[in-house]
Design an enzyme around this catalytic site. Structure first.
Site, PDB file in Angstrom:
ATOM      1  CD1 TRP A 101      -2.155  -2.358   1.621  1.00  0.00           C
ATOM      2  CD2 TRP A 101      -2.977  -1.145  -0.230  1.00  0.00           C
ATOM      3  NE1 TRP A 101      -3.315  -2.934   1.047  1.00  0.00           N
ATOM      4  CE2 TRP A 101      -3.655  -2.445  -0.058  1.00  0.00           C
ATOM      5  CE3 TRP A 101      -3.323  -0.314  -1.167  1.00  0.00           C
ATOM      6  CZ2 TRP A 101      -4.729  -2.590  -0.859  1.00  0.00           C
ATOM      7  CZ3 TRP A 101      -4.237  -0.705  -2.217  1.00  0.00           C
ATOM      8  CH2 TRP A 101      -5.151  -1.716  -1.955  1.00  0.00           C
ATOM      9  CG  ASP A 170      -3.246   4.214   3.902  1.00  0.00           C
ATOM     10  OD1 ASP A 170      -4.594   4.061   4.214  1.00  0.00           O
ATOM     11  OD2 ASP A 170      -3.150   3.458   2.784  1.00  0.00           O
ATOM     12  CE  LYS A 194      -8.615  -1.950   4.308  1.00  0.00           C
ATOM     13  NZ  LYS A 194      -8.600  -3.285   3.786  1.00  0.00           N
TER      14      LYS A 194
HETATM   15  C1  LIG Z   1      -3.646   0.341   3.891  1.00  0.00           C
HETATM   16  C2  LIG Z   1      -4.557   0.356   2.741  1.00  0.00           C
HETATM   17  N1  LIG Z   1      -4.458   1.520   2.062  1.00  0.00           N
HETATM   18  C3  LIG Z   1      -5.319   1.625   0.962  1.00  0.00           C
HETATM   19  C4  LIG Z   1      -6.233   0.656   0.662  1.00  0.00           C
HETATM   20  C5  LIG Z   1      -6.969   1.060  -0.559  1.00  0.00           C
HETATM   21  O1  LIG Z   1      -8.410   1.304  -0.328  1.00  0.00           O
HETATM   22  P1  LIG Z   1      -9.605   1.646  -1.131  1.00  0.00           P
HETATM   23  O2  LIG Z   1      -9.924   0.192  -1.713  1.00  0.00           O
HETATM   24  O3  LIG Z   1     -10.684   2.144  -0.407  1.00  0.00           O
HETATM   25  O4  LIG Z   1      -9.068   2.489  -2.212  1.00  0.00           O
HETATM   26  C6  LIG Z   1      -6.370  -0.454   1.096  1.00  0.00           C
HETATM   27  C7  LIG Z   1      -7.476  -1.466   1.005  1.00  0.00           C
HETATM   28  O5  LIG Z   1      -7.620  -2.543   1.176  1.00  0.00           O
HETATM   29  C8  LIG Z   1      -5.624  -0.707   2.491  1.00  0.00           C
HETATM   30  O6  LIG Z   1      -5.512  -1.712   3.072  1.00  0.00           O
END
Ligand SMILES: Cc1ncc(COP(=O)(O)O)c(C=O)c1O
Length: 358
Positions: A101, A170, A194
């Site tokens: 991520w 994040d 989540k």
């Molecule tokens: C730490 C993290 N950042 C970003 C995301 C991406 O999120 P989204 O699907 O809401 O764009 C996720 C998705 O699992 C994640 O776990």
């Protein structure tokens, strides 16, 4: 019949909250309509929105000089919105790369400004957090971005970084799992699916002095100040997700708030890691100091047994345990709605599986 759901996101939601939403589905608080069928600008919905924000502020003890935004576009949208709001084309920004991520976030930022990867956990195959003393920070960076919990790798920061630049985090897979000191951060963002509620909503908590700096041409739905000025109702917000998140916040308060969740989450994680470590059969590759409480990846001593493990787990009512498609193996996600009972059932199943196949 509810199963024990270890999904990484969209993830398990509290049963009580699902039942309340079900009970209110067709006749929301005597209106003769569902909450999805009323205007976001109606007095009734505005009250829902305001209450959700107030409860989130209370849970996280968000200081008064921070705005809370309820956006769409997920955490992925924020990978771009953050640089659009906080940089110019000639700005430099620092990113800490601890896995999938972080890498996606910094890849998006590269479209907007100069990205310095101040530390990269590649040498450990993304199983640890590079020590703060080894980071190569940029003088005058517009911000430092990090991912406190890597959902796929199961790597969690055991500290909040101390840096001069505004700290951007994040928190998609760790928000609300324990108390945090919001005042340490410039921006916190989290996809909802989540620990907050259903997908379709992204919560952004931003310090007020960082508002009003968006680049020319930033779409107004991504411009933090424009959204804040309109109370996140610059356009039609995801009303059901916002309402549902509000119910989750009430549920969290009823559980005893984030200190109570911290205790529960600690017990859950310790139970699962102890089962893995003592088994001689399962293995978690992450540096013990950086092991995630929320996402626990593990592999079996014999990968040929992966399919049997998943099939037998499913039969036992333990679902969504497959690791991310990019890494394989197993992963159990233990967000707030996953009970200690669920983790006990999983660890009992894991021990039983070793007895039969180990
Ligand atoms: C730490 C993290 N950042 C970003 C995301 C991406 O999120 P989204 O699907 O809401 O764009 C996720 C998705 O699992 C994640 O776990």
């Amino acid at each position: 019949m509810r199963v024990f759901n270890f999904a990484p996101g969209p993830a398990a939601l509290p049963l009580e909250v699902l039942e309340q939403a079900r009970d209110e589905m067709t006749d929301w608080r005597g209106s003769g309509m569902s909450v999805m069928e009323i205007s976001h600008r109606s007095k009734a919905f505005m009250a829902v929105a305001a209450e959700a924000e107030a409860d989130l502020r209370e849970l996280l003890a968000i200081p008064g000089d921070y705005k809370v935004l309820f956006l769409q576009g997920g955490a992925t949208g924020q990978f771009s919105a953050i640089p659009m709001n906080l940089t110019h084309a000639d700005s430099s920004v620092d990113y800490i790369n601890t896995g999938s991520w972080s890498k996606k976030a910094l890849g998006e930022a590269r479209h907007y400004c100069k990205v310095n990867v101040a530390a990269d956990a590649a040498a450990s195959n993304y199983t640890t957090v590079p020590p703060r003393s080894a980071w190569k920070l940029t003088q005058g960076a517009a911000y430092l971005h990090y991912t406190p919990n890597e959902t796929i790798g199961g790597v969690e920061f055991p500290f909040v970084p101390q840096v001069d630049a505004p700290l951007v985090a994040d928190m998609s897979s760790t928000i609300l799992s324990r108390p945090i000191d919001v005042s340490r951060f410039g921006v916190i963002y989290a996809g909802a699916q989540k620990n907050i509620g259903p997908s379709g909503l992204c919560v952004v908590i931003v310090r007020e002095d960082l508002l009003g700096r968006a680049r020319h041409g930033t779409p107004s739905v991504w411009d933090f100040k424009a959204v804040a000025d309109e109370g996140s109702m610059l356009n039609t917000p995801p009303t059901f997700a916002w309402y549902f998140a509000g119910l989750v916040f009430k549920w969290l308060k009823k559980q005893g708030g984030l200190s109570a969740m911290e205790e529960r989450n600690r017990v859950k994680a310790e139970l699962l890691y102890a089962t893995i470590d003592s088994s001689g059969f399962y293995r978690n590759p992450v540096d013990p100091a950086c092991r995630s409480w929320m996402n626990v990846p593990f592999v079996l001593a014999a990968p040929a047994l992966d399919r049997s493990f998943l099939a037998e787990a499913n039969q036992a009512g333990l679902v969504n345990l497959a690791g991310h498609r990019s890494v394989g193996g197993m992963r159990a996600s233990l967000y707030n709605a996953t009970s200690i009972e669920a983790v006990r059932a999983l660890t009992e199943f894991m021990r039983e599986f070793v007895r039969r196949h180990g």
